[in-house]
Design a protein around this motif. Sequence first.
Motif, PDB file in Angstrom:
ATOM      1  N   GLY A 162      -0.744  -1.135  -0.900  1.00 43.37           N
ATOM      2  CA  GLY A 162       0.221  -0.375  -0.121  1.00 43.37           C
ATOM      3  C   GLY A 162       0.149   1.107  -0.412  1.00 43.37           C
ATOM      4  O   GLY A 162      -0.193   1.525  -1.526  1.00 43.37           O
ATOM      5  N   ALA A 163       0.452   1.908   0.607  1.00 41.62           N
ATOM      6  CA  ALA A 163       0.490   3.368   0.466  1.00 41.62           C
ATOM      7  C   ALA A 163       1.695   3.901   1.224  1.00 41.62           C
ATOM      8  O   ALA A 163       1.981   3.453   2.338  1.00 41.62           O
ATOM      9  N   ARG A 164       2.387   4.843   0.619  1.00 42.41           N
ATOM     10  CA  ARG A 164       3.504   5.524   1.266  1.00 42.41           C
ATOM     11  C   ARG A 164       3.303   7.031   1.096  1.00 42.41           C
ATOM     12  O   ARG A 164       3.216   7.521  -0.035  1.00 42.41           O
ATOM     13  N   THR A 169       7.536  15.834   7.734  1.00 43.60           N
ATOM     14  CA  THR A 169       8.079  15.318   8.993  1.00 43.60           C
ATOM     15  C   THR A 169       8.612  13.893   8.867  1.00 43.60           C
ATOM     16  O   THR A 169       9.151  13.358   9.831  1.00 43.60           O
ATOM     17  N   GLY A 170       8.449  13.279   7.713  1.00 42.28           N
ATOM     18  CA  GLY A 170       8.931  11.915   7.523  1.00 42.28           C
ATOM     19  C   GLY A 170       7.974  11.115   6.664  1.00 42.28           C
ATOM     20  O   GLY A 170       6.908  11.575   6.266  1.00 42.28           O
ATOM     21  N   THR A 171       8.374   9.899   6.360  1.00 45.58           N
ATOM     22  CA  THR A 171       7.590   9.020   5.501  1.00 45.58           C
ATOM     23  C   THR A 171       6.704   8.115   6.347  1.00 45.58           C
ATOM     24  O   THR A 171       7.160   7.521   7.323  1.00 45.58           O
ATOM     25  N   ARG A 172       5.439   8.007   5.953  1.00 43.41           N
ATOM     26  CA  ARG A 172       4.509   7.105   6.611  1.00 43.41           C
ATOM     27  C   ARG A 172       4.027   6.098   5.574  1.00 43.41           C
ATOM     28  O   ARG A 172       3.800   6.444   4.411  1.00 43.41           O
ATOM     29  N   GLN A 173       3.880   4.850   5.998  1.00 48.07           N
ATOM     30  CA  GLN A 173       3.508   3.823   5.036  1.00 48.07           C
ATOM     31  C   GLN A 173       2.650   2.743   5.687  1.00 48.07           C
ATOM     32  O   GLN A 173       2.666   2.564   6.906  1.00 48.07           O
ATOM     33  N   GLY A 174       1.913   2.043   4.856  1.00 51.99           N
ATOM     34  CA  GLY A 174       1.089   0.938   5.319  1.00 51.99           C
ATOM     35  C   GLY A 174       0.883  -0.061   4.198  1.00 51.99           C
ATOM     36  O   GLY A 174       0.806   0.315   3.010  1.00 51.99           O
ATOM     37  N   PHE A 175       0.811  -1.349   4.564  1.00 49.40           N
ATOM     38  CA  PHE A 175       0.632  -2.417   3.584  1.00 49.40           C
ATOM     39  C   PHE A 175      -0.394  -3.417   4.107  1.00 49.40           C
ATOM     40  O   PHE A 175      -0.530  -3.615   5.315  1.00 49.40           O
ATOM     41  N   VAL A 176      -1.097  -4.046   3.193  1.00 48.40           N
ATOM     42  CA  VAL A 176      -2.035  -5.112   3.528  1.00 48.40           C
ATOM     43  C   VAL A 176      -1.785  -6.284   2.590  1.00 48.40           C
ATOM     44  O   VAL A 176      -1.813  -6.120   1.366  1.00 48.40           O
ATOM     45  N   HIS A 177      -1.538  -7.460   3.168  1.00 49.52           N
ATOM     46  CA  HIS A 177      -1.450  -8.708   2.409  1.00 49.52           C
ATOM     47  C   HIS A 177      -2.706  -9.510   2.720  1.00 49.52           C
ATOM     48  O   HIS A 177      -3.034  -9.737   3.892  1.00 49.52           O
ATOM     49  N   SER A 178      -3.400  -9.970   1.681  1.00 52.12           N
ATOM     50  CA  SER A 178      -4.703 -10.591   1.917  1.00 52.12           C
ATOM     51  C   SER A 178      -4.934 -11.767   0.977  1.00 52.12           C
ATOM     52  O   SER A 178      -5.499 -11.596  -0.111  1.00 52.12           O
ATOM     53  N   PRO A 179      -4.538 -12.981   1.360  1.00 49.59           N
ATOM     54  CA  PRO A 179      -4.916 -14.169   0.592  1.00 49.59           C
ATOM     55  C   PRO A 179      -6.335 -14.601   0.967  1.00 49.59           C
ATOM     56  O   PRO A 179      -6.809 -14.352   2.087  1.00 49.59           O
ATOM     57  N   TYR A 197     -13.154 -17.645   2.851  1.00 50.15           N
ATOM     58  CA  TYR A 197     -12.269 -17.366   3.982  1.00 50.15           C
ATOM     59  C   TYR A 197     -11.228 -16.346   3.521  1.00 50.15           C
ATOM     60  O   TYR A 197     -10.643 -16.483   2.434  1.00 50.15           O
ATOM     61  N   ARG A 198     -10.980 -15.312   4.344  1.00 51.56           N
ATOM     62  CA  ARG A 198     -10.014 -14.269   4.000  1.00 51.56           C
ATOM     63  C   ARG A 198      -9.110 -13.982   5.183  1.00 51.56           C
ATOM     64  O   ARG A 198      -9.572 -13.820   6.308  1.00 51.56           O
ATOM     65  N   TYR A 199      -7.818 -13.926   4.905  1.00 52.99           N
ATOM     66  CA  TYR A 199      -6.835 -13.506   5.908  1.00 52.99           C
ATOM     67  C   TYR A 199      -6.297 -12.136   5.514  1.00 52.99           C
ATOM     68  O   TYR A 199      -6.083 -11.850   4.331  1.00 52.99           O
ATOM     69  N   GLN A 200      -6.057 -11.271   6.514  1.00 50.07           N
ATOM     70  CA  GLN A 200      -5.484  -9.957   6.275  1.00 50.07           C
ATOM     71  C   GLN A 200      -4.325  -9.726   7.241  1.00 50.07           C
ATOM     72  O   GLN A 200      -4.467  -9.922   8.451  1.00 50.07           O
ATOM     73  N   GLY A 201      -3.178  -9.331   6.704  1.00 48.85           N
ATOM     74  CA  GLY A 201      -2.030  -8.943   7.512  1.00 48.85           C
ATOM     75  C   GLY A 201      -1.725  -7.479   7.273  1.00 48.85           C
ATOM     76  O   GLY A 201      -1.440  -7.069   6.143  1.00 48.85           O
ATOM     77  N   PHE A 202      -1.767  -6.666   8.324  1.00 49.16           N
ATOM     78  CA  PHE A 202      -1.605  -5.217   8.224  1.00 49.16           C
ATOM     79  C   PHE A 202      -0.236  -4.807   8.768  1.00 49.16           C
ATOM     80  O   PHE A 202       0.135  -5.188   9.879  1.00 49.16           O
ATOM     81  N   TYR A 203       0.482  -4.000   7.994  1.00 54.04           N
ATOM     82  CA  TYR A 203       1.793  -3.500   8.401  1.00 54.04           C
ATOM     83  C   TYR A 203       1.785  -1.976   8.314  1.00 54.04           C
ATOM     84  O   TYR A 203       1.449  -1.405   7.276  1.00 54.04           O
TER      85      TYR A 203
END
Length: 381
Positions: A162-164, A169-179, A197-203
């Motif tokens: 994760g990065a914030r 101008t405001g806060t920007r953030q992103g996260f990756v969950h990867s089992p 096998y890899r799954y990635q969920g990006f927020y």
Amino acid sequence: MMGGIRKLLMACVLCTSSAALADQVLDSSLRLVAEGRYDDDLRVANEGGGPLVSKLSPRLGLELKDPTSKGEVFYAADFLMRQGIAGATLDHRAGLDLNHALSRRLQLEFTSRFFRVTDPTSLPREGVARTLAPTLYGQARLSATARATQRWDVRASYNIEGARVFEATGTRQGFVHSPSVEGWYRSTRRLSLGVEYRYQGFYTQEDFSQAHGAFAGLRYRLTRVTNASVRAGPIRYVSPQGEVGWLPRAVVAVDRDGELFDMGISLGHDLVGASGFENALWADFASVALARRINHQFSVNAVASYFRNGRAPNEDAFRLSGSPYLSQGYAVELGAEYRINRYLALQGTVNRIAQVGVEDEVGGVDLARNVLAVRLVISAW
């Protein structure tokens, strides 16, 4: 008779507990780094700052060892004072590593790193540093490895990154969950073949996208201290709007861990996230790290890396510049260390860093910077 048996059992318990405590080693460490630096960062100069920087970094660590576990936790603070800018900034670094063997066949591993920095180019993740805004960044990995048969190893892992970015101008953030789950078959003493096998969920903000990847892998022991690995396969990416796209993943790595000479080489193309600016990015990357110990006091090292990022799945992947959605950069470092004794060491590094953001790339602005640093490392204990 029963009283004698109870006394004997109590004595065994006490002896066993004493032996277990005797096998457990808990060590603390304290290190202090005093650094003087010349840094001609154009963005700092535009804000009135000069090229001279003083830095003081205390680091406190705690290490645990016993017959089934090995772990380390640390915290470090970085106090930076820049020429022409009043006051000092404070950065934070922390980490935790733990390796525990539940049995001869099952092993657990956990590793994590956390950063709160005012200079994003100091982060281990390249491509986050598009501005000089303070950044909070972290990554963690939990994995379990089991020996299923004499030749098969199975590993299940969960990664989060994760990065914030705290912009004006405001806060920007992103996260990756990867089992992920992978299996490796030892074909010979040197060669192992694997599937993953890899799954990635990006927020990012209110957006969510995901990806599924299936890969084949190969590991080969080139020499006693040198190993090579390859992973490759397709990734199916689903955008926040529900659009489906495909991109390849290919990663090649070579590492050497020798008595006098260490080497690490990696090259690849993959899908990544957690930059704080885009939901998901394709990434080209390459890095080389070399370390040579001349003797027990003197050592030298060299590191070079390069990256390119663009919107997933393949937007502008074949353009070298001029795209509003492309960022790229590189970093080169040459360093040397002279260890005076077990408590004192002198270090010197020369760096050239160029991490170009989207707006700078489009405008043709060259933000390459040169950094020369001299450090005194004091190991208190």
